[in-house]
Design an enzyme around this catalytic site. Structure first.
Site, short mmCIF file in Angstrom:
data_model
loop_
_atom_site.label_atom_id
_atom_site.label_comp_id
_atom_site.label_asym_id
_atom_site.label_seq_id
_atom_site.Cartn_x
_atom_site.Cartn_y
_atom_site.Cartn_z
N CYS A 1 106.32 -46.48 81.19
CA CYS A 1 107.61 -46.04 81.76
C CYS A 1 108.78 -46.06 80.76
O CYS A 1 108.90 -45.18 79.92
CB CYS A 1 107.93 -46.87 82.99
SG CYS A 1 109.21 -46.15 84.07
N GLU B 1 102.51 -46.94 86.98
CA GLU B 1 103.11 -48.27 86.94
C GLU B 1 103.23 -48.80 88.37
O GLU B 1 103.51 -48.06 89.30
CB GLU B 1 104.50 -48.17 86.31
CG GLU B 1 105.22 -49.50 86.18
CD GLU B 1 106.62 -49.34 85.58
OE1 GLU B 1 107.06 -50.26 84.88
OE2 GLU B 1 107.24 -48.29 85.81
N LYS C 1 104.22 -54.44 78.58
CA LYS C 1 105.42 -53.62 78.36
C LYS C 1 106.43 -54.34 77.48
O LYS C 1 106.85 -55.46 77.77
CB LYS C 1 106.04 -53.28 79.72
CG LYS C 1 107.18 -52.28 79.70
CD LYS C 1 107.62 -52.01 81.13
CE LYS C 1 108.74 -50.98 81.21
NZ LYS C 1 109.17 -50.77 82.62
#
Length: 328
Positions: free
Chosen positions: A204, A87, A162
């Site tokens: 993440c 990321e 995301k």
């Protein structure tokens, strides 16, 4: 199943990993095997190799690209067919205003450089979290945290934005308010066929939501990837535990490329990039500092494990509602 680690160096040493297996010009720091009960007879050289890159991004995009490109070229030289970047591989800014200023659209110069790099090296790239100015940039003045998958010809084969934004305040780690500059993605991306297996894309903070990983697994994912920039407090407490849990419950490989070290005066990341097999064993991991680790992906082993322990056949969606249902 073999995993091994490379530290960035101008001189790599030959090292005998096990009888009959020698990695030329490679500094090998560790290797772990799965339990004997789950071993199969495939030769390790027949299995596809992945590289997991660990970097320390800064606000300097061109310097970050040079670092990532060096690791990707090394991964290609060592025979990997897919390299994973963490990321924020493009940059980590000091504040939301700088984040927005440095961001680019997918058709911008920086992604063009990675497209050329993929073609040059002839390998797939998982670009784990690109600060993307989407089509709604003019209206929103906010960006997406976009996981981009490139094939070995440099074509974009998948994008995932995301869906779970990290808005948290952890004592000792400093506040994180991702939504100040970022819009949550609207949907999951169906798993993508690659030379190493079907990959489910996440980023993440997504790893804290098992519903996502279960949905990807039931949609056919064999590898889950969590490119990350974990903090110095949550990292030691949760990083490996969460990754191993996602691997065990989905019976997937989990690949997690991570940011490490101090990015600037306001932020640092935990590192410890790793690959976890479907049994929950950490088969490769990076120590402190930039570098890469390598692991072979054994889909025969994955299928054998799922046959011996058929948890997805035993699920009770009639009791769980939509929890863990496959993607439409």
């Amino acid at each position: 199943m073999l995993g091994f680690i490379v530290r960035p160096s101008h001189q790599f040493l030959s090292f005998l990993l096990c009888p009959g297996l020698q990695i030329p010009r490679l500094s090998v720091l560790c290797a772990q095997r799965r339990p004997r009960a789950m071993a199969i007879s495939s030769s390790s050289w027949e299995l596809p190799l992945v590289a997991v890159c660990q970097v320390t991004s800064t606000p300097d995009k061109q310097e970050n690209f040079k670092t990532c490109a060096e690791l990707v070229r090394e991964a290609a030289r060592l025979g990997a067919c897919l390299a994973f970047l963490p990321e924020a591989f493009d940059f980590i800014a000091r504040d939301p205003a700088e984040t927005l200023r440095l961001s680019e659209p997918l058709g911008g110069n920086l992604l063009g450089e990675y497209t050329q790099l993929a073609r040059e090296c002839g390998l797939w790239l998982s670009l784990g979290g690109f600060h993307e100015r989407g089509q709604d940039w003019e209206q929103t003045q906010k960006i997406y945290n976009c996981h981009v998958l490139l094939d070995n010809k440099g074509s974009v084969v998948a994008t995932y934005r995301k869906t779970h934004l990290c808005d948290v305040e952890i004592p000792g780690q400093g506040p994180m308010h991702e939504s100040n500059s970022t819009i949550p993605g609207p949907s999951l991306e169906s798993p993508v066929s690659t030379p190493v297996g079907k990959i489910g894309l996440a980023i993440c903070y997504d790893m804290r939501f098992p519903e996502l990983s279960l949905a990807l697994a039931q949609a056919g994912a064999e590898i889950l990837t969590y490119p990350s920039a974990f903090g110095s407090v949550t990292g030691p407490a949760h990083w490996e535990v969460l990754l191993r849990a996602r691997a065990i419950e989905t019976q997937c490989y989990v690949v997690a490329a991570a940011q490490c070290g101090r990015h600037h005066e306001k932020r640092a990341s935990y590192g410890h990039s790793m690959v976890v097999d479907p049994w929950g064993t950490v088969v490769a991991h990076c120590p402190e500092g930039p570098g890469l680790c390598l692991a072979r992906i054994d889909l025969r082993y994955l299928r054998q494990l799922r046959q011996h322990l058929p948890v997805f056949e035993h699920r009770r969606p009639d009791l769980y509602g939509t929890l863990g249902h496959p993607l439409p």
